[in-house]
Design an enzyme around this catalytic site. Structure first.
Site, PDB file in Angstrom:
ATOM      1  N   ARG A  19       9.175 -15.991  30.455  1.00  0.00           N
ATOM      2  CA  ARG A  19       8.310 -16.578  31.475  1.00  0.00           C
ATOM      3  C   ARG A  19       7.275 -15.514  31.803  1.00  0.00           C
ATOM      4  O   ARG A  19       7.622 -14.362  32.018  1.00  0.00           O
ATOM      5  CB  ARG A  19       9.105 -16.988  32.727  1.00  0.00           C
ATOM      6  CG  ARG A  19       9.990 -18.221  32.495  1.00  0.00           C
ATOM      7  CD  ARG A  19      10.827 -18.571  33.713  1.00  0.00           C
ATOM      8  NE  ARG A  19       9.996 -18.871  34.857  1.00  0.00           N
ATOM      9  CZ  ARG A  19      10.333 -18.577  36.120  1.00  0.00           C
ATOM     10  NH1 ARG A  19      11.470 -17.946  36.370  1.00  0.00           N
ATOM     11  NH2 ARG A  19       9.544 -18.882  37.095  1.00  0.00           N
ATOM     12  N   ASN A  40     -33.702 -41.210  40.109  1.00  0.00           N
ATOM     13  CA  ASN A  40     -33.049 -40.207  39.273  1.00  0.00           C
ATOM     14  C   ASN A  40     -31.815 -40.758  38.557  1.00  0.00           C
ATOM     15  O   ASN A  40     -31.048 -41.525  39.143  1.00  0.00           O
ATOM     16  CB  ASN A  40     -32.621 -39.015  40.131  1.00  0.00           C
ATOM     17  CG  ASN A  40     -33.801 -38.285  40.747  1.00  0.00           C
ATOM     18  OD1 ASN A  40     -34.830 -38.117  40.103  1.00  0.00           O
ATOM     19  ND2 ASN A  40     -33.661 -37.870  41.996  1.00  0.00           N
ATOM     20  N   SER A  42     -34.666 -39.329  45.993  1.00  0.00           N
ATOM     21  CA  SER A  42     -34.974 -37.924  46.253  1.00  0.00           C
ATOM     22  C   SER A  42     -35.197 -37.737  47.741  1.00  0.00           C
ATOM     23  O   SER A  42     -35.684 -38.640  48.431  1.00  0.00           O
ATOM     24  CB  SER A  42     -36.239 -37.514  45.480  1.00  0.00           C
ATOM     25  OG  SER A  42     -36.780 -36.304  45.975  1.00  0.00           O
TER      26      SER A  42
END
Length: 456
Positions: A316, A285, A277
């Site tokens: 198309r 984490n 962090s």
């Protein structure tokens, strides 16, 4: 040279996307295999393959191949000039014709329409990305097989609706993750990725109606042969989007479990390559699981756009086809990043059986109340046993005494079970059902071979 004299990084051109907001796909092999340069090369490969399928003279093919190198073209200029006609193939064809002799230029893009080349190029990107994704999914499945076998009998709480349910094993959980990975892997591997060739309206009119060119062109691109031109028959793209959405869900389940089980208050697993962090030094984490979870939320939305684009008008369409391009590439990139992260996550995943056992004991035996109802029901009747256990469980959950003490004090329970048997019945590790056998059953499954191996 001092650090102040060292040259800085090259400035990014306006509009460049290097993945600052997409850490899940940044630096992945699939990102490189689907970048603008890779797409440009795929477009050029499609043009050269067309010349080969049409039987252009060998000197012409050599000249076209020598010119058809992505580094010789300005991708940004193609993008800007592509606005005029709505796609980048139109200016690319002009540039490629200008880069070769008049004799060779006459063979460039002969009989094709822009959609033939762009669809084929996107299928080439998908084919190349798929190879990379499958390798990561295979690695993930292999790692999960090892975890499942190693923890076949490792008990842990099973949880339903966020609460303890009955005991299970980590082996069965890992085997379930692997089953989902194999589901996604096998579906992706089995997809047909066809070349596209049909001309202006899918009739092959400019190619003299030579239907054999469908297979010839596919062979020279290395893609599957289509039964028909598929300009508005978008099953290949829709199925690819759906398969990538399934992949997101499969890996998302793994990530969701890791995120829950690695919470500080749970601590039953942890990422071996956890992230830090910027503000809190203590943090570790679960970054890989976080990035997979993000991709799992995006991939179904990509699939939805690709499925919606099947409703394409005429021979198309306007808009539906155009909506697919960036969406398909984003889907491939998200899937590629998630597959890479899953391989890294599972390879470094740390399993903490002691924490799992501690969580099993957290409710003092309440997690096996189902078992006690079944056993006591044989002598007391199921309804009576259920009422008795419901009251005892409520008292244990709200009072100071554990469930075993409350039950041991009840004459009906003492007479039916005895204190020693009651103690054994309250052991969560002895109420795993068929979890170990189901793990063995799941591990007996092997991955299907990719299409190219099956057909080769």
């Amino acid at each position: 040279m001092s650090s102040s004299d060292a040259p800085g990084p090259a400035p990014l051109p306006d509009g460049a996307d290097v993945g600052l907001l997409s850490p899940g796909r940044a630096g992945s092999a699939v990102e490189a295999a689907t970048g603008d340069r890779a797409l440009l090369q795929a477009l050029l490969d499609a043009e050269v393959a067309l010349g080969r399928a049409l039987g252009a003279p060998e000197p012409v093919l050599r000249e076209m191949a020598a010119a058809a190198r992505a580094e010789r073209f300005d991708a940004r200029s193609l993008a800007e000039r592509g606005r005029a006609g709505g796609n980048p193939v139109i200016p690319l064809v002009a540039d490629l014709r200008a880069a070769v002799s008049p004799e060779a230029a006459a063979w460039v893009h002969r009989g094709a329409t822009s959609q033939d080349i762009l669809d084929t190029a996107l299928m080439l990107l998908a084919q190349r990305a798929r190879t990379l994704v499958l390798a990561d999914l295979d690695a993930t499945a292999d790692t999960l097989a090892g975890l499942a076998a190693a923890h076949r009998d490792t008990p842990m709480p099973g949880r339903t609706l966020t609460q303890h349910a009955v005991p299970t094993t980590f082996g069965l959980k890992a085997a379930g993750w692997r089953a989902l990975v194999l589901d996604a892997r096998d579906r992706l591997a089995a997809l047909a990725l066809p070349a596209q060739l049909g001309g202006a309206a899918g009739t092959l009119a400019a190619l003299d109606g030579r239907t054999e060119l469908l297979a010839k062109y596919a062979a020279h691109t290395g893609l599957d042969a289509p039964p028909l031109p598929w300009h508005v028959l978008r099953t290949p793209v829709a199925e690819l989007g759906a398969a990538l959405g399934l992949l997101g869900g499969a890996l998302g389940k793994l990530a969701a479990d890791v995120l829950v089980l690695s919470r500080t208050e749970t601590g039953e697993v942890s990422e071996g390559s956890a992230g830090g962090s910027s503000a809190m030094p203590h943090k570790a984490n679960p970054v890989r699981a976080t990035l997979i979870a993000a991709a799992a939320r995006r991939l179904p939305q990509h699939a939805a756009v690709l499925l919606a684009s099947m409703a394409a008008e005429d021979e198309r369409p306007a808009g539906a086809w155009h909506a697919e391009w960036g969406t398909l590439r984003d889907a491939l990139r998200d899937a590629g990043g998630a597959a890479r992260d899953a391989a890294e996550l599972t390879a470094s995943l740390r399993v903490h059986p002691d924490a799992m056992r501690a969580r099993l004991e957290l409710t003092g035996g309440l997690i096996v109340s189902e078992r006690l109802v079944a056993v006591l029901g044989r002598t007391l009747g199921r309804d009576r046993a259920r009422r008795l256990l419901t009251g005892a469980a409520r008292d244990a959950a709200t009072g100071p005494r554990p469930l075993e003490e409350i039950l041991a004090a009840l004459p009906e329970v003492r007479d039916a079970l005895g204190t020693q048997r009651l103690h054994r019945l309250l052991d969560p590790a002895q109420y795993l059902g068929a979890a170990p056998e189901l793990t063995d059953r799941a591990l007996s499954r092997t991955a299907l071979s990719p299409r190219n191996q099956e057909e080769g």
